[in-house]
Design a protein around this motif. Sequence first.
Motif, PDB file in Angstrom:
ATOM      1  N   VAL A   1       0.870  -1.175   0.000  1.00 55.36           N
ATOM      2  CA  VAL A   1       0.000   0.000   0.000  1.00 55.36           C
ATOM      3  C   VAL A   1       0.905   1.223   0.000  1.00 55.36           C
ATOM      4  O   VAL A   1       1.751   1.383   0.885  1.00 55.36           O
ATOM      5  N   LEU A   2       0.741   2.051  -1.006  1.00 55.31           N
ATOM      6  CA  LEU A   2       1.571   3.255  -1.152  1.00 55.31           C
ATOM      7  C   LEU A   2       0.713   4.489  -0.936  1.00 55.31           C
ATOM      8  O   LEU A   2      -0.391   4.574  -1.492  1.00 55.31           O
ATOM      9  N   ASN A   3       1.201   5.422  -0.132  1.00 59.81           N
ATOM     10  CA  ASN A   3       0.448   6.676  -0.026  1.00 59.81           C
ATOM     11  C   ASN A   3       1.112   7.752  -0.879  1.00 59.81           C
ATOM     12  O   ASN A   3       2.119   7.507  -1.553  1.00 59.81           O
ATOM     13  N   ASP A   4       0.534   8.947  -0.841  1.00 58.94           N
ATOM     14  CA  ASP A   4       0.967   9.993  -1.765  1.00 58.94           C
ATOM     15  C   ASP A   4       2.385  10.485  -1.486  1.00 58.94           C
ATOM     16  O   ASP A   4       2.997  11.138  -2.334  1.00 58.94           O
ATOM     17  N   ASP A   5       2.903  10.183  -0.282  1.00 58.42           N
ATOM     18  CA  ASP A   5       4.273  10.576   0.050  1.00 58.42           C
ATOM     19  C   ASP A   5       5.280   9.466  -0.213  1.00 58.42           C
ATOM     20  O   ASP A   5       6.394   9.494   0.317  1.00 58.42           O
ATOM     21  N   SER A   6       4.857   8.440  -0.971  1.00 54.25           N
ATOM     22  CA  SER A   6       5.729   7.298  -1.297  1.00 54.25           C
ATOM     23  C   SER A   6       6.125   6.471  -0.082  1.00 54.25           C
ATOM     24  O   SER A   6       7.137   5.776  -0.107  1.00 54.25           O
ATOM     25  N   HIS A   7       5.331   6.579   0.992  1.00 55.42           N
ATOM     26  CA  HIS A   7       5.515   5.646   2.101  1.00 55.42           C
ATOM     27  C   HIS A   7       4.724   4.384   1.790  1.00 55.42           C
ATOM     28  O   HIS A   7       3.689   4.429   1.122  1.00 55.42           O
ATOM     29  N   ALA A   8       5.226   3.256   2.306  1.00 57.00           N
ATOM     30  CA  ALA A   8       4.598   1.975   1.975  1.00 57.00           C
ATOM     31  C   ALA A   8       4.374   1.130   3.223  1.00 57.00           C
ATOM     32  O   ALA A   8       5.170   1.151   4.166  1.00 57.00           O
ATOM     33  N   LEU A   9       3.273   0.387   3.179  1.00 56.70           N
ATOM     34  CA  LEU A   9       3.060  -0.711   4.115  1.00 56.70           C
ATOM     35  C   LEU A   9       3.068  -1.985   3.306  1.00 56.70           C
ATOM     36  O   LEU A   9       2.570  -2.017   2.177  1.00 56.70           O
ATOM     37  N   VAL A  10       3.623  -3.036   3.886  1.00 59.48           N
ATOM     38  CA  VAL A  10       3.602  -4.340   3.226  1.00 59.48           C
ATOM     39  C   VAL A  10       2.659  -5.233   4.018  1.00 59.48           C
ATOM     40  O   VAL A  10       2.816  -5.401   5.230  1.00 59.48           O
ATOM     41  N   ILE A  11       1.671  -5.771   3.336  1.00 59.75           N
ATOM     42  CA  ILE A  11       0.705  -6.655   3.984  1.00 59.75           C
ATOM     43  C   ILE A  11       0.944  -8.089   3.507  1.00 59.75           C
ATOM     44  O   ILE A  11       1.006  -8.349   2.304  1.00 59.75           O
ATOM     45  N   ASP A  12       1.121  -8.998   4.448  1.00 64.61           N
ATOM     46  CA  ASP A  12       1.233 -10.438   4.176  1.00 64.61           C
ATOM     47  C   ASP A  12       2.322 -10.809   3.164  1.00 64.61           C
ATOM     48  O   ASP A  12       2.031 -11.385   2.106  1.00 64.61           O
ATOM     49  N   PRO A  13       3.580 -10.497   3.471  1.00 62.87           N
ATOM     50  CA  PRO A  13       4.655 -10.976   2.586  1.00 62.87           C
ATOM     51  C   PRO A  13       4.889 -12.468   2.822  1.00 62.87           C
ATOM     52  O   PRO A  13       5.723 -12.875   3.618  1.00 62.87           O
ATOM     53  N   GLY A  14       4.131 -13.285   2.117  1.00 59.58           N
ATOM     54  CA  GLY A  14       4.078 -14.717   2.401  1.00 59.58           C
ATOM     55  C   GLY A  14       5.278 -15.504   1.923  1.00 59.58           C
ATOM     56  O   GLY A  14       5.527 -16.622   2.374  1.00 59.58           O
ATOM     57  N   ASP A  15       6.023 -14.941   0.992  1.00 58.27           N
ATOM     58  CA  ASP A  15       7.166 -15.649   0.392  1.00 58.27           C
ATOM     59  C   ASP A  15       7.871 -14.619  -0.503  1.00 58.27           C
ATOM     60  O   ASP A  15       7.418 -13.483  -0.615  1.00 58.27           O
ATOM     61  N   GLU A  16       8.979 -15.018  -1.116  1.00 55.72           N
ATOM     62  CA  GLU A  16       9.677 -14.172  -2.091  1.00 55.72           C
ATOM     63  C   GLU A  16      10.008 -12.797  -1.502  1.00 55.72           C
ATOM     64  O   GLU A  16       9.833 -11.754  -2.142  1.00 55.72           O
TER      65      GLU A  16
END
Length: 210
Positions: free
Chosen positions: A18-33
């Motif tokens: 999930v990226l917001n307008d300031d290029s910050h990110a959340l990562v949800i459920d990085p299950g692999d890779e």
Amino acid sequence: MEVICRPVGPVQANCYIVLNDDSHALVIDPGDEGKMIADLLKGIQAKVDGVVLTHAHFDHIGGVDELIAEFGVPVYVNAAEFDFLSTPEKNSSAVFAGVPHMTLKAKPVELKEGTNKIGTFDVTAYYAPGHSAGSTILEIGDNLFTGDVLFASSIGRVDLPTGSAKQMKDSLNFIKSLTKDYTVYPGHGPSTTLNYEKTHNPYLLYDNLY
Ligand SMILES: [Zn+2]
């Protein structure tokens, strides 16, 4: 706000960025890779604020340690599943033949029911057990990340360790009570909308299917 989806691993669990307008990110459920996800984040020069889990089954957590090592951010999960990260029987990696037992090093931070301030994001957590004891639905803006509780036209299984058909029924009733027409991003399969699911998903339409 932008949502990037990458199905990862042998069972193709959806990892969301999930990226917001300031290029910050959340990562949800990085299950692999984890490396692929980290490279993607670096490629778009995202500032990673954290990792958030809808639940801690093996196919949703396999990339967590790599991302934490790379970005030095916390991983948030419902406290009911803290021990899943280090327990193969609970994260269900011990349940399936051919799946390596998974034991993570990450020390999780509690994803509280209600609004959690994670970096620059407000993440509202709705506890929704049934698929697993700590399954949690995440609301970020107009988006609902439903993990393995709600899929497009289906629901998650209730027969894994800590699953409960009765709790799933309550969780689906809660989902039905939500009034906004969210975009729904499930843990597996295509995205959908809440209004579409309310009017087409047999598990939301009928009470006696499971
Ligand atoms: Zn699951």
